[in-house]
Design a protein around this motif. Structure first.
Motif, PDB file in Angstrom:
ATOM      1  N   LYS A  21      -7.411   1.501   7.295  1.00  0.00           N
ATOM      2  CA  LYS A  21      -7.230   0.049   7.219  1.00  0.00           C
ATOM      3  C   LYS A  21      -6.914  -0.565   8.569  1.00  0.00           C
ATOM      4  O   LYS A  21      -7.393  -1.637   8.898  1.00  0.00           O
TER       5      LYS A  21
ATOM      6  N   LEU B 141     -10.201   6.335  -4.741  1.00  0.00           N
ATOM      7  CA  LEU B 141     -10.209   6.941  -3.405  1.00  0.00           C
ATOM      8  C   LEU B 141     -11.355   7.945  -3.234  1.00  0.00           C
ATOM      9  O   LEU B 141     -11.704   8.311  -2.116  1.00  0.00           O
TER      10      LEU B 141
ATOM     11  N   PRO C 266       2.335   7.066   7.243  1.00  0.00           N
ATOM     12  CA  PRO C 266       3.704   7.474   6.933  1.00  0.00           C
ATOM     13  C   PRO C 266       3.903   8.981   7.058  1.00  0.00           C
ATOM     14  O   PRO C 266       4.999   9.442   7.353  1.00  0.00           O
TER      15      PRO C 266
ATOM     16  N   ARG D 232       1.659   6.678  -6.813  1.00  0.00           N
ATOM     17  CA  ARG D 232       0.595   7.606  -7.185  1.00  0.00           C
ATOM     18  C   ARG D 232       1.097   9.053  -7.095  1.00  0.00           C
ATOM     19  O   ARG D 232       0.838   9.872  -7.960  1.00  0.00           O
ATOM     20  N   GLU D 233       1.848   9.342  -6.033  1.00  0.00           N
ATOM     21  CA  GLU D 233       2.382  10.697  -5.886  1.00  0.00           C
ATOM     22  C   GLU D 233       3.373  11.006  -7.001  1.00  0.00           C
ATOM     23  O   GLU D 233       3.347  12.076  -7.592  1.00  0.00           O
TER      24      GLU D 233
ATOM     25  N   THR E 145      -1.751  13.137   2.782  1.00  0.00           N
ATOM     26  CA  THR E 145      -1.584  12.866   1.351  1.00  0.00           C
ATOM     27  C   THR E 145      -2.420  11.656   0.939  1.00  0.00           C
ATOM     28  O   THR E 145      -2.229  11.097  -0.123  1.00  0.00           O
ATOM     29  N   PHE E 146      -3.323  11.272   1.795  1.00  0.00           N
ATOM     30  CA  PHE E 146      -4.302  10.234   1.489  1.00  0.00           C
ATOM     31  C   PHE E 146      -3.674   8.876   1.185  1.00  0.00           C
ATOM     32  O   PHE E 146      -3.813   8.335   0.094  1.00  0.00           O
ATOM     33  N   VAL E 147      -3.006   8.345   2.144  1.00  0.00           N
ATOM     34  CA  VAL E 147      -2.443   7.008   1.996  1.00  0.00           C
ATOM     35  C   VAL E 147      -3.528   5.971   2.315  1.00  0.00           C
ATOM     36  O   VAL E 147      -3.572   4.888   1.738  1.00  0.00           O
TER      37      VAL E 147
ATOM     38  N   GLU F 105      -3.952   4.249   5.057  1.00  0.00           N
ATOM     39  CA  GLU F 105      -3.611   3.169   5.978  1.00  0.00           C
ATOM     40  C   GLU F 105      -4.288   3.323   7.338  1.00  0.00           C
ATOM     41  O   GLU F 105      -4.584   2.339   8.012  1.00  0.00           O
TER      42      GLU F 105
ATOM     43  N   ASN G 169       0.815  -1.216   0.000  1.00  0.00           N
ATOM     44  CA  ASN G 169       0.000   0.000   0.000  1.00  0.00           C
ATOM     45  C   ASN G 169       0.845   1.260   0.000  1.00  0.00           C
ATOM     46  O   ASN G 169       0.522   2.231  -0.668  1.00  0.00           O
ATOM     47  N   TYR G 170       1.930   1.245   0.764  1.00  0.00           N
ATOM     48  CA  TYR G 170       2.805   2.411   0.795  1.00  0.00           C
ATOM     49  C   TYR G 170       3.433   2.599  -0.580  1.00  0.00           C
ATOM     50  O   TYR G 170       3.568   3.719  -1.068  1.00  0.00           O
TER      51      TYR G 170
ATOM     52  N   PHE H 106       0.971   4.076  -2.947  1.00  0.00           N
ATOM     53  CA  PHE H 106       0.763   5.480  -2.599  1.00  0.00           C
ATOM     54  C   PHE H 106       1.898   6.346  -3.153  1.00  0.00           C
ATOM     55  O   PHE H 106       1.658   7.379  -3.784  1.00  0.00           O
TER      56      PHE H 106
END
Ligand code: SF4
Ligand code: FES
Lengths: 131, 253
Positions: free
Chosen positions: B223, A88, B172, A29-30, B216-218, B220, A22-23, A26
């Motif tokens: 979750k 999202l 994060p 995406r950035e 920044t809309f991760v 997590e 997931n990280y 992310f």
């Protein structure tokens, strides 16, 4: 009274984005925002060429192999950006209709459908130009 | 081996599971080190039961927090095999043969072993004024403020937060910038913003680079939340509110 010993402050994990999927998604995406920005610049250059009557020159530039490679990459990156971003969207949009909360899949599905519809319209006009 | 230990081992058969627990003893350890313990692998034991077994039977010096043992107090949050979890709700059997790595929640200073310092979080929490704010009235103590089920529904989800801090640990952005107001504090601010009885205004605290705009809309946070609070949603919704208010200053909330 003796002051308590200082707490331990863990070192910053510089590879945090590689630790979970997931990280990583992310961060990708950035990073793909750069390609979104490039696509905007490319379209502005196109518009400028059309308005200034320099379309032939622009077309020659756009046909360069490196430019094609860059744009194929940009297309893939912007698609990834758009899909992950639209997925999202339901989080930021809470739509209530007479007390009933629109489920996430409807908002998400609506976004994707709209995206496809707009793409289809643009594709129609662009492809028509080739005939 | 004490009688209790023997009884526990007998009940568990001969099966044990290895817990690798992070130890940090201030003044003694320069940084956390892992220490391994074998605890009985019982089908109904949560990670917290394993830690309690260590504390009771193997090493009384181990420090960690817990209270309710039923997912309500929010004090037993730790990092279990890399994930932020409530240790009272995470079963040892989830980890097969083990070993299970137990570390303090990521992103917080460690006071000792598995105990983290939450002072800064408490200050952030207070900054959003997480209580009902009423203006210009002094009602009798017996006054009630009735709400319709819809009015309750508007904020109920956010009121389920137990301040376990798992969301901070998984975020994060928070780990990179400890000044970030963070998921739970913002979700709690929204809990009051969306309450029909509240007349407060938290715009100045929330409309900041270190508050909603730092996110920044991760995703997590949502979750890992054991109470299904969805802080990510709270933050994105407030971004919309804050953006609208910046354009239409007379609109509220
Ligand atoms: S929002 Fe969820 S994860 Fe965060 S502190 Fe509250 S209960 Fe814990
Ligand atoms: S001990 Fe209370 S939530 Fe786990």
């Amino acid at each position: 009274m003796k002051a308590p010993p200082a707490a331990y402050r863990p070192r910053r994990d510089h590879l945090w984005f590689a630790r979970t999927r997931n990280y990583t998604i992310f961060v990708l995406r950035e990073l793909t925002s750069v390609f979104v920005a490039w696509s905007v610049v490319f379209l502005l250059l196109l518009a400028d060429a059309v308005l200034g009557g320099r379309l032939a020159g622009f077309a020659a530039l756009a046909a360069q192999p490196w430019m094609i490679a860059l744009n194929v990459l940009a297309l893939a990156a912007t698609c990834f950006h758009a899909v992950t971003f639209l997925n999202l969207a339901p989080k930021a949009t809470v739509v209530r209709l007479d007390g009933y909360r629109l489920p996430a899949w409807m908002i998400q599905g609506g976004n994707h459908s709209l995206w496809l519809a707009v793409s289809a319209v643009i594709a129609f006009f662009v492809l028509r130009g080739f005939h | 081996m004490t009688d209790t230990t023997q009884a526990v081992r007998q009940a568990a058969g001969t099966r044990t599971i290895r817990l690798e627990v992070a130890r940090y003893r201030p003044g003694q350890d320069a940084e956390p080190v892992f220490q391994g313990y074998d605890v009985p692998l019982m089908s109904d034991w949560a990670v917290l039961d394993g830690l309690n077994y260590i504390k009771d039977q193997l090493d009384g010096s181990l420090s960690y927090r817990w209270s309710c043992r039923m997912g309500v107090c929010g004090s037993c949050g730790m990092t279990v095999n890399g994930e932020a979890r409530l240790t009272c709700g995470t079963f040892l059997t989830e980890y097969g043969e083990g070993p299970v790595r137990i570390e303090p929640l990521k992103g917080f200073p460690v006071i000792r072993d598995l105990v983290v310092d939450i002072e800064e979080f408490l200050a952030k929490l207070t900054s959003v004024r997480p209580w009902l704010i009423r203006e210009g009235e002094d009602p009798p103590l017996t006054a009630e403020y009735a709400q319709t089920p819809e009015q309750l529904e508007a904020y109920k989800q956010y009121s389920m937060c137990i301040n376990c801090l798992l969301c901070y640990s998984a975020c994060p952005v928070y780990v990179l910038d400890p000044d970030f107001l963070g998921p739970a504090a913002i979700a709690l601010a929204q809990r009051y913003n969306l309450d029909s009885r509240d007349m407060g205004d938290r715009f100045d605290v929330l409309n900041q680079d270190d508050a909603v705009w730092g996110c920044t809309f991760v995703g997590e946070c949502t979750k890992v939340c054991p109470k299904h609070v969805d802080p990510a949603e709270a933050i994105q919704r407030y971004k919309l509110t804050a953006a609208l208010r910046s354009v239409l200053p007379w609109s509220r909330r």
